[in-house]
Design a protein around this motif. Sequence first.
Motif, PDB file in Angstrom:
ATOM      1  N   ALA A 228     -20.583  78.295 -55.469  1.00 40.66           N
ATOM      2  CA  ALA A 228     -21.598  79.430 -55.220  1.00 40.66           C
ATOM      3  C   ALA A 228     -23.115  78.225 -54.767  1.00 40.66           C
ATOM      4  O   ALA A 228     -23.952  78.924 -54.510  1.00 40.66           O
ATOM      5  CB  ALA A 228     -22.339  79.478 -56.665  1.00 40.66           C
ATOM      6  N   TYR A 229     -22.518  77.143 -54.972  1.00 39.63           N
ATOM      7  CA  TYR A 229     -23.835  76.264 -54.540  1.00 39.63           C
ATOM      8  C   TYR A 229     -23.108  76.045 -52.892  1.00 39.63           C
ATOM      9  O   TYR A 229     -24.225  76.306 -52.163  1.00 39.63           O
ATOM     10  CB  TYR A 229     -23.647  74.395 -54.600  1.00 39.63           C
ATOM     11  CG  TYR A 229     -24.019  73.980 -54.106  1.00 39.63           C
ATOM     12  CD1 TYR A 229     -25.019  72.943 -54.320  1.00 39.63           C
ATOM     13  CD2 TYR A 229     -23.742  73.210 -52.180  1.00 39.63           C
ATOM     14  CE1 TYR A 229     -26.372  72.185 -53.960  1.00 39.63           C
ATOM     15  CE2 TYR A 229     -24.381  71.803 -52.182  1.00 39.63           C
ATOM     16  CZ  TYR A 229     -25.486  71.986 -53.011  1.00 39.63           C
ATOM     17  OH  TYR A 229     -26.621  70.865 -52.507  1.00 39.63           O
ATOM     18  N   GLN A 230     -22.120  76.504 -52.574  1.00 41.51           N
ATOM     19  CA  GLN A 230     -22.259  76.787 -50.482  1.00 41.51           C
ATOM     20  C   GLN A 230     -22.574  77.553 -50.448  1.00 41.51           C
ATOM     21  O   GLN A 230     -23.398  78.133 -49.243  1.00 41.51           O
ATOM     22  CB  GLN A 230     -21.364  75.796 -50.664  1.00 41.51           C
ATOM     23  CG  GLN A 230     -20.011  74.507 -51.145  1.00 41.51           C
ATOM     24  CD  GLN A 230     -18.804  74.338 -50.144  1.00 41.51           C
ATOM     25  OE1 GLN A 230     -18.329  75.037 -49.952  1.00 41.51           O
ATOM     26  NE2 GLN A 230     -18.855  73.722 -49.275  1.00 41.51           N
ATOM     27  N   ASP A 231     -22.590  78.796 -51.291  1.00 38.82           N
ATOM     28  CA  ASP A 231     -23.269  80.451 -50.731  1.00 38.82           C
ATOM     29  C   ASP A 231     -24.421  80.201 -50.535  1.00 38.82           C
ATOM     30  O   ASP A 231     -25.384  80.337 -49.422  1.00 38.82           O
ATOM     31  CB  ASP A 231     -22.377  81.457 -51.538  1.00 38.82           C
ATOM     32  CG  ASP A 231     -21.187  81.884 -51.038  1.00 38.82           C
ATOM     33  OD1 ASP A 231     -20.376  80.930 -50.033  1.00 38.82           O
ATOM     34  OD2 ASP A 231     -20.567  82.074 -51.944  1.00 38.82           O
ATOM     35  N   ALA A 232     -25.097  79.789 -51.759  1.00 43.12           N
ATOM     36  CA  ALA A 232     -27.174  79.632 -51.286  1.00 43.12           C
ATOM     37  C   ALA A 232     -27.145  78.816 -50.411  1.00 43.12           C
ATOM     38  O   ALA A 232     -27.978  78.806 -49.843  1.00 43.12           O
ATOM     39  CB  ALA A 232     -26.505  79.309 -52.790  1.00 43.12           C
ATOM     40  N   ALA A 233     -26.526  77.418 -50.425  1.00 42.16           N
ATOM     41  CA  ALA A 233     -27.010  76.137 -49.436  1.00 42.16           C
ATOM     42  C   ALA A 233     -26.286  76.967 -47.551  1.00 42.16           C
ATOM     43  O   ALA A 233     -28.074  76.746 -47.461  1.00 42.16           O
ATOM     44  CB  ALA A 233     -25.530  75.217 -49.531  1.00 42.16           C
ATOM     45  N   LEU A 234     -25.379  77.415 -47.222  1.00 41.98           N
ATOM     46  CA  LEU A 234     -25.729  78.154 -46.187  1.00 41.98           C
ATOM     47  C   LEU A 234     -26.768  79.585 -46.130  1.00 41.98           C
ATOM     48  O   LEU A 234     -27.435  79.285 -44.750  1.00 41.98           O
ATOM     49  CB  LEU A 234     -23.965  78.598 -45.718  1.00 41.98           C
ATOM     50  CG  LEU A 234     -23.969  78.668 -44.401  1.00 41.98           C
ATOM     51  CD1 LEU A 234     -22.917  78.703 -44.412  1.00 41.98           C
ATOM     52  CD2 LEU A 234     -24.602  80.296 -44.195  1.00 41.98           C
ATOM     53  N   ALA A 235     -26.955  80.411 -47.255  1.00 44.57           N
ATOM     54  CA  ALA A 235     -27.749  81.523 -47.128  1.00 44.57           C
ATOM     55  C   ALA A 235     -29.209  81.046 -46.299  1.00 44.57           C
ATOM     56  O   ALA A 235     -30.020  81.094 -45.603  1.00 44.57           O
ATOM     57  CB  ALA A 235     -28.007  82.451 -48.108  1.00 44.57           C
TER      58      ALA A 235
ATOM     59  N   GLY B 235     -30.542  73.492 -49.069  1.00 43.99           N
ATOM     60  CA  GLY B 235     -30.091  74.549 -47.635  1.00 43.99           C
ATOM     61  C   GLY B 235     -31.698  74.640 -47.446  1.00 43.99           C
ATOM     62  O   GLY B 235     -32.046  74.348 -45.441  1.00 43.99           O
ATOM     63  N   GLU B 236     -32.732  74.889 -48.477  1.00 43.52           N
ATOM     64  CA  GLU B 236     -34.204  74.523 -47.183  1.00 43.52           C
ATOM     65  C   GLU B 236     -34.486  73.224 -47.012  1.00 43.52           C
ATOM     66  O   GLU B 236     -35.602  73.389 -46.089  1.00 43.52           O
ATOM     67  CB  GLU B 236     -35.035  75.617 -48.177  1.00 43.52           C
ATOM     68  CG  GLU B 236     -34.657  77.040 -48.817  1.00 43.52           C
ATOM     69  CD  GLU B 236     -36.183  76.857 -49.800  1.00 43.52           C
ATOM     70  OE1 GLU B 236     -36.350  76.604 -50.310  1.00 43.52           O
ATOM     71  OE2 GLU B 236     -35.344  78.659 -49.370  1.00 43.52           O
TER      72      GLU B 236
ATOM     73  N   LEU C 142     -36.097  70.122 -42.474  1.00 46.47           N
ATOM     74  CA  LEU C 142     -35.810  68.345 -41.797  1.00 46.47           C
ATOM     75  C   LEU C 142     -34.723  68.747 -40.473  1.00 46.47           C
ATOM     76  O   LEU C 142     -35.675  67.786 -38.717  1.00 46.47           O
ATOM     77  CB  LEU C 142     -34.769  67.872 -42.595  1.00 46.47           C
ATOM     78  CG  LEU C 142     -35.326  67.235 -43.958  1.00 46.47           C
ATOM     79  CD1 LEU C 142     -34.057  66.570 -44.362  1.00 46.47           C
ATOM     80  CD2 LEU C 142     -36.432  65.971 -43.608  1.00 46.47           C
ATOM     81  N   VAL C 143     -34.241  69.609 -39.870  1.00 43.99           N
ATOM     82  CA  VAL C 143     -33.691  69.600 -38.820  1.00 43.99           C
ATOM     83  C   VAL C 143     -35.114  70.412 -37.972  1.00 43.99           C
ATOM     84  O   VAL C 143     -34.860  70.121 -37.104  1.00 43.99           O
ATOM     85  CB  VAL C 143     -32.889  70.887 -38.820  1.00 43.99           C
ATOM     86  CG1 VAL C 143     -31.759  71.276 -37.733  1.00 43.99           C
ATOM     87  CG2 VAL C 143     -31.106  69.336 -40.115  1.00 43.99           C
TER      88      VAL C 143
ATOM     89  N   VAL D 218     -30.055  78.228 -42.950  1.00 47.44           N
ATOM     90  CA  VAL D 218     -29.999  79.946 -41.498  1.00 47.44           C
ATOM     91  C   VAL D 218     -30.597  80.359 -41.560  1.00 47.44           C
ATOM     92  O   VAL D 218     -32.075  80.544 -40.913  1.00 47.44           O
ATOM     93  CB  VAL D 218     -28.824  80.453 -41.222  1.00 47.44           C
ATOM     94  CG1 VAL D 218     -28.730  81.857 -40.350  1.00 47.44           C
ATOM     95  CG2 VAL D 218     -27.200  79.462 -41.826  1.00 47.44           C
ATOM     96  N   HIS D 219     -30.810  81.263 -43.517  1.00 46.13           N
ATOM     97  CA  HIS D 219     -32.323  81.693 -43.707  1.00 46.13           C
ATOM     98  C   HIS D 219     -34.106  80.762 -43.282  1.00 46.13           C
ATOM     99  O   HIS D 219     -34.579  81.897 -42.376  1.00 46.13           O
ATOM    100  CB  HIS D 219     -32.565  82.453 -44.531  1.00 46.13           C
ATOM    101  CG  HIS D 219     -33.774  83.180 -44.788  1.00 46.13           C
ATOM    102  ND1 HIS D 219     -34.913  82.379 -46.247  1.00 46.13           N
ATOM    103  CD2 HIS D 219     -34.224  83.649 -45.739  1.00 46.13           C
ATOM    104  CE1 HIS D 219     -36.343  82.918 -46.567  1.00 46.13           C
ATOM    105  NE2 HIS D 219     -35.253  83.844 -45.720  1.00 46.13           N
TER     106      HIS D 219
END
Length: 416
Positions: free
Chosen positions: A88-95, A137-138, A143-144, A98-99
């Motif tokens: 759940a953490y990785q799915d939310a972080a990736l989305a 993720g945000e 930062l990038v 990228v979003h």
Amino acid sequence: MSSTRIRPALVVLGTAALLTTSVAVPQASGAGRTSTAPTALTWYDATAETIAAAGASAQVTNSRTWAVSWLAAARATRTVPAGVQRGAYQDAALAAAVHRALVKLAPSRTEQLDAKFKETLDAIPDGAAEDRGVAAGERQADLVVASREGDGLDPASVNAPYPVPPAAPGVWQPTPPAHAPATQYGNRLAKPFLLKSQSQFRLGPPPALDSRRYAADLAEVRTYGAADSTARTAHQTETATFWLGSSLTLYTEPLRVALTRTNQGIAGQARLVALFHVALVDTQIATSDSKYAYERWRPVTAIRTGTIDPDQDWTPLHTTPAHPDYPSGHNTYSGAAEAVLSALVGPRTAPFDLTSPTAPGVTRTYTTWKQLSNENVDARVFSGIHTRSADKAGITLGTDVARYVLRNAGPLLAAR
């Protein structure tokens, strides 16, 4: 095929360089439209759709959008905090990564991206894992994006004015029919992701004008690359047309195939896409450095105005792009793509089909990434727009840059 093949691959580990290990790669059939980590595919497709709908006029700018978005995702998914559900953490972080990056870089697609983000979050259980993943993720996206501000990869900077040098044997001049100003000159002034300098992998000079290699190159293009060539076969013409378009567009599906066939999980998928496009941005910067360092004329100029049996009426099969011959940008792209895919997924894969927007109705099937490179080398000769030496030099340059990126990617991938 249902069997699993064991083969060596290179996997990015920790903050060190790429290490060799042994991993099992499932040999799927077809184009590979399934995965154990569907969130990565959802956002891969969302990125591709965003670029298609709101991309920039410069290919390297679009490569930068891919690199920024997925580098943020790779950083955000790399480490999972204790006490939360990993998936759940990785799915939310990736989305979220990228979003957030895509909304910043392509704001005209905010509505569509917001809707896709809501769909992703609706499928993730509410709670600490989702909340902390979104926050990570945000944060990494912000930062990038901030780290790449003013990097010189916007279209105006990429296509900075280039003063045409005086006409001389071997020196690039605007090419027919448009005789357009040179493009991509500004790439060589842009900020790389990992290269120490734009000229770090500058190629050695192209073949001398009085060399046998040069004479052979020119004879091959004259014979097989002419618009009215009688030596070029129908299949060779198809090859030229198939690979005529944007390399970014043509490699979007092969990378997606690779994405479905890596067994490294969602963090590995994010890393694959990130390193692919980081390598390709740096490759395009290095390509323009070599192109404008040597300013080698294009075949159409050499054949029409050179000293070897000049033919003022010779015309290439396809219109020559407005930048120097050496090296071929299509082939630097191919060399880098092949290096990254071979390292992170393996050099061979189950058969996959590929189509091209410049060759409607044509489908080709591949089982190695090298096949794509080999066809690109031939294609630019058959199009009449590059010499074989420029094509092969392109493969070398792209491979060198990609291997450097893979060896030195650890710190870039580390979460900030």
